[in-house]
Structure formats: structure tokens, C-alpha cells
Design an enzyme around this catalytic site. Sequence first.
Site, PDB file in Angstrom:
ATOM      1  N   SER A 125    -113.438  51.740  32.257  1.00  0.00           N
ATOM      2  CA  SER A 125    -113.347  53.179  32.007  1.00  0.00           C
ATOM      3  C   SER A 125    -114.694  53.759  31.618  1.00  0.00           C
ATOM      4  O   SER A 125    -114.961  54.941  31.853  1.00  0.00           O
ATOM      5  CB  SER A 125    -112.352  53.460  30.877  1.00  0.00           C
ATOM      6  OG  SER A 125    -111.026  53.323  31.314  1.00  0.00           O
ATOM      7  N   HIS A 173    -110.323  58.873  24.276  1.00  0.00           N
ATOM      8  CA  HIS A 173    -110.891  58.318  25.506  1.00  0.00           C
ATOM      9  C   HIS A 173    -111.787  59.333  26.226  1.00  0.00           C
ATOM     10  O   HIS A 173    -112.906  59.020  26.646  1.00  0.00           O
ATOM     11  CB  HIS A 173    -109.714  57.908  26.400  1.00  0.00           C
ATOM     12  CG  HIS A 173    -110.003  56.905  27.456  1.00  0.00           C
ATOM     13  ND1 HIS A 173    -110.246  57.265  28.771  1.00  0.00           N
ATOM     14  CD2 HIS A 173    -110.063  55.550  27.419  1.00  0.00           C
ATOM     15  CE1 HIS A 173    -110.431  56.171  29.498  1.00  0.00           C
ATOM     16  NE2 HIS A 173    -110.325  55.108  28.701  1.00  0.00           N
ATOM     17  N   ASP A 213    -109.151  63.195  31.946  1.00  0.00           N
ATOM     18  CA  ASP A 213    -108.832  62.206  30.919  1.00  0.00           C
ATOM     19  C   ASP A 213    -107.903  62.801  29.874  1.00  0.00           C
ATOM     20  O   ASP A 213    -107.068  63.651  30.188  1.00  0.00           O
ATOM     21  CB  ASP A 213    -110.132  61.683  30.297  1.00  0.00           C
ATOM     22  CG  ASP A 213    -110.058  60.203  29.990  1.00  0.00           C
ATOM     23  OD1 ASP A 213    -109.486  59.843  28.947  1.00  0.00           O
ATOM     24  OD2 ASP A 213    -110.550  59.400  30.805  1.00  0.00           O
TER      25      ASP A 213
END
Length: 642
Positions: free
Chosen positions: A436, A256, A187
Site C-alpha cells: 500500500s 491509511h 482510500d
Amino acid sequence: MKTICWRIFSAFLLTGAAVAWPLHAQPVQTLETTALGLIVGFRSNPDDPASLETVLAAGRDNPVLAQTAWEQKAQRARERLKQMASEAGLPLHSVGDAGNAQLLRFDRPIRGQALQDALRRARLHPDVAWVEPNVLLKRLQATPNDPGYAEQWHLQTPAVGGISAINMPPAWALTTGSAGITAAVLDTGILPHPDLVGRTWAGYDFVSEVELAGDGSGRDADPTDPGDWVTRRGNASAVQQMVDAGLCDVAPSSWHGTFIAGQIGAISNNGLGIAGINWANKVLPVRVSGKCGALLSDLLDGMRWAAGLPVTGVPANPNPARVINLSFGGDVPCASNTLYQSAIDDVTARGALVVVAGGNDNSQLKRPADCQRVLSVGAVRQDGLKTDYSSFGPQLGLMAPGGSEGEQVLLYSTANSGLTTAVPAQDHYGTLQGTSFSAPLAVGVATLMLSLNPALSPAQLMERMRTGVRPWSSVARVPAYPTCSNNRLSQSVCHCTTDTCGSGLLDAGLALRLAQGPAAVIAPVATAVPGATVALDGRQSVPIPSATIVHYAWQQLEGPAVPIASPEAALASVTLASAGANYVFQLTVTDSEGRTGRDQVSVAAVAPVVSGGGGATGWPWALALWIWVLTTGWAVRRNPVV
């Protein structure tokens, strides 16, 4: 006379007289310990006609005789216990048995100094070999004390968190994880966070383009997230050109990777922040994404490295992952380009399960979610309906909570409030939605399954997780919403089916129970020539603790029909057909508790090229071909069981 002498002697010792007395080491009991009695082990009694060894020996030949001898021995021991309690001045309500020892019950629970005195009196008696307090043992805590757990509705039981909650409490009652199982997060990198201290490996930064990296350098050993914000600036930078071309959105930093790492492995039961799914494992941060997203080349290299495979110019990964989280959307169908599938095949063959997000564009799945040998996870709302953003299709493995702004119910995890660079917030958390964040829920559950049964292969993990779901029939019908259909290019909130949303709703409790079944393990089969006899070796199959594998069953799933020799043995064999072909064989193992496990192996029968001439088709070429066959045969991929 014996009683009087013993009471005088014990009183002398209890008053603190300095007398040396050799005692066996005893477990330390704190003043906070509360006991309902004492468990006492006596020294051997030469006058006892039935020793424990005699009783056990009798049981091997005559269970009835053993039972009678045991009860007689226990009765004599209970009488001995009553006498000891009287001589030592111990409170006595009743007596009983405790395994191979005897149980002295108090008339009420005692603790503190009263318990210490009772233990000392018992230990000083010459007939006593050892003594333990009879305490209540708490069951494994299934509810973490992290204050943010109350907001993590998606981890709780369906009765508490809603129909789509993944049911973690019964899973945690089986295991809270193992430090030996690593999950990789491919990520944006990771931030230092108080709820992640000590829960991550060193990791690596695979972002190769300096302008996209945001940290002033290309690939290096620092996977820290510098922020991936994008602003509109009046210059000709690569990022600005991507913004102008519509390839990159103006947005604040997402953090994220930190959010996902917290979902999987935040420190749990520490009275701080949130609970991670696995309380013991470490997360491997693999930074593949900077500003505007991840380059495919960086992502593929990061995936290989995460699984422990070599990558040019990068040091070997000392902590290979058993499960890899990949929360990146696709651009084209996987079948249109073999590059992505090839990397997934390599990683899977290495033993790592790739879990991917289904996608947020409310359409048919694209790579990597539609690739083979991955577990693709879509998003449902709290009520179990497909979210308005989740992609769908027959390639989805299952669904998990993803949050829904429409329901005003999002997912909660570790984050940062910085809009560009990170701010030094010591305990910042946030809410997000998307597939996600559905995928990491399945990743966390997979690591717990591996904690119970490390022998599970990627295919076996997927099989058990998909088998252990709650079915779509458990989701209450809401008339206002239609049934999801693959015939539509896009659709909003809808009722899932197995054809559009996978096998059902992720259920951690059920998945972990299935993880404890036996693991069928087939040794790799090298590429063979047509007509050869090939060994099918399942001797590496592993039962769960306390069970044994009692039955093996081989069957052929694909290829020209060939007989299997010894189809009910761990080691079987087949003689392939005389023409080249591809075969798939499956092994099913059954353990002593009736549980089963399966694995598959592919066998490719390749006819050698024979030529009488020299040059490119002569014997040097044939020799090179056979060297290639022998060296690549071990890389034959296993097919997933679905």
C-alpha cells in the site's frame, strides 16, 4: 581634468547631497548579499566602431570575422571598465567579460555597506547603464530540511538509504514539482495535519453505506477520515455480522489515506515533520473506504470521479488527477470480470495513470494489480529482496520499498495516534509496512515526471519509469535466500527477477531524466470501415524545452500487414485491408538531442451491417449503428508501451 571633476562630483553625491539624478531601476540588493565583483553594462559608445549588432551580423556570414570583432570589442570595453573603476574609486583586482557585459573582479568578497557603496559609485558614473553584483548562485537544494527526512531512508540515495532507496535527491535537483499536477488518493479519506495544510483539494466521500461509513452519512463532499476501527460488539449491526462471518477484522483505525497523502505531498523543506516526494502538487482525497474496507461500487465510482469522468448524483470534479493511487488488495483475477478493467480503460483514456499496490498476501497478483494499463508496484526490503508479504507475478511493473518488520525497517509518514477517532496531535507521524505504501512512491515520482513533461501519457509514464529502474543484477546476492519463482503459489523473502517482480527497482533520478525526452502524441482514430484510408496524425507530439523533433517513424505492430504512406512524416496514412480487423500502429519520435519517445494507437475496422428489409435490421437500425460508431470511435483505447 575629467577624472578630478568626476571624483569631486561623485564624492558630493556619496556624502548625501540632495541632488536629483534620473537612474534606471536597479535590482534591490540586501545587506546580506556577498559579491565577488560587479557586472557592468555600459551605455552605447558612439566612438566604438563595432557595435553589438555589427558583431552579430558578421557572425551570420563569417564566424571567424565575428570572433575577431567580438574580441576587439571586448578588449575596448575592458579598458573602458578599468578607466571607470579608477574614476569611481572602485576596488579592482582584474577585469573580464560576463555575457554581453563586463566583469570587475574584487580582490576579496565584500558585502554589507561596502558593497552598497561600490554599487552606488558604479551606478553614478555617467558611462554606466546598469550594474549587478557578481554573486554565487546556489544549485537547487536537493536535500529537504524536514527533521523526519532522516528517517525516510527510502527516499534517499542507495548509498545512504540502502539498495532499494528510490534516489530522490538527483530527482529533486531537476524539479521539486508543479502545482498544476494533481495526484488522487482513493482510500480512507484524510485527516487535517500540519504537514498537509494547503496541500489537498476539497475531494469527495464516496462511501455509500452509512453503517460502513462511520461518519453518520453516506456520500457527501467531506472526505475527512472519521476512523475505520472495528470492535467486537454484541449486536446485530452490519459491521458485527461481517466480523462474525470473517469478512472484517477487529482492528484500530488505520489512518491509511493520511499516511499515503503524506508520502506523496507532505509540505517539504519547511523544517517540520517529513518530506513529501512532490513539494508543489496537491493531493485529491477521494474517500472510498470505511469500516471493513471498500465496496467495489464505491471504488469504481471514486476512480471515475478522480479522473474527471461523470458520476451520477455527484458534482463534477474541478481538479481531475493525472495520477491515481489505488492501494487496495484484490479478490479475483482481473480477467475473470471485465468490470474493473472497463473502469481502468475509461480512466486511462481520460489521461490518468492508475498506480496500484501489488498486494500483501504473498501470492499471485489479483485485480486490480493484474489488470492491463495499470502500473502495479510490489514491495522490496531495504536490501532489495522481495518482502515476505509482497505478491508477485509477471504483471508487476516494478518494485519499491515497502518496509519490513523482519529487518526492523519500516516506512515513515503522516499519521495519528488515535485508536478510534483522531486525537488532536499536532505533529504525529508513524511507521507502517506494505505494498500500500510502495505504490505512492511511484505516484509521487510520476507527478514529478509530469512536472517536467506534462504531455506524457499514462503509457509513456509507465514506459519511462520501467525503463529507468535499477536492474535486479544490482542487488547483491544473499545465499540464504532463493530466487523468486512464479511456479510456487507463495514464497517468503526471495531474489527478484523480471518475470516475478517487474523490470527492477524504482529510481526517481533515472525516471525524471527519461521524462525529459520527447512525447509522441497520436491523435485519436475513429473506428473505420474495411478498405478505408486512415490518417495517422502525430503532429501533436511535443519536444522538451530547448529541443525540436527531427524525425518521425511509423510502424505497424498488429493486424493484417498494410503499407504506411509517408512513414517518416508527422502525418502518415494507411489503407486498411478489405476485411474487418484490429490494427495497432506505433509512432517513434526522435529529438535534436537524440532522445526518443513512443506512442501507440489502435484502429478497429468494422464492416457495416447492410440489410434491404425494414424493422430491426432495416435502414433505421443501420443509421443507429453508424451514429454509435461515430460517437464511440473517439474512445478507442491506446495500448501501453511496455
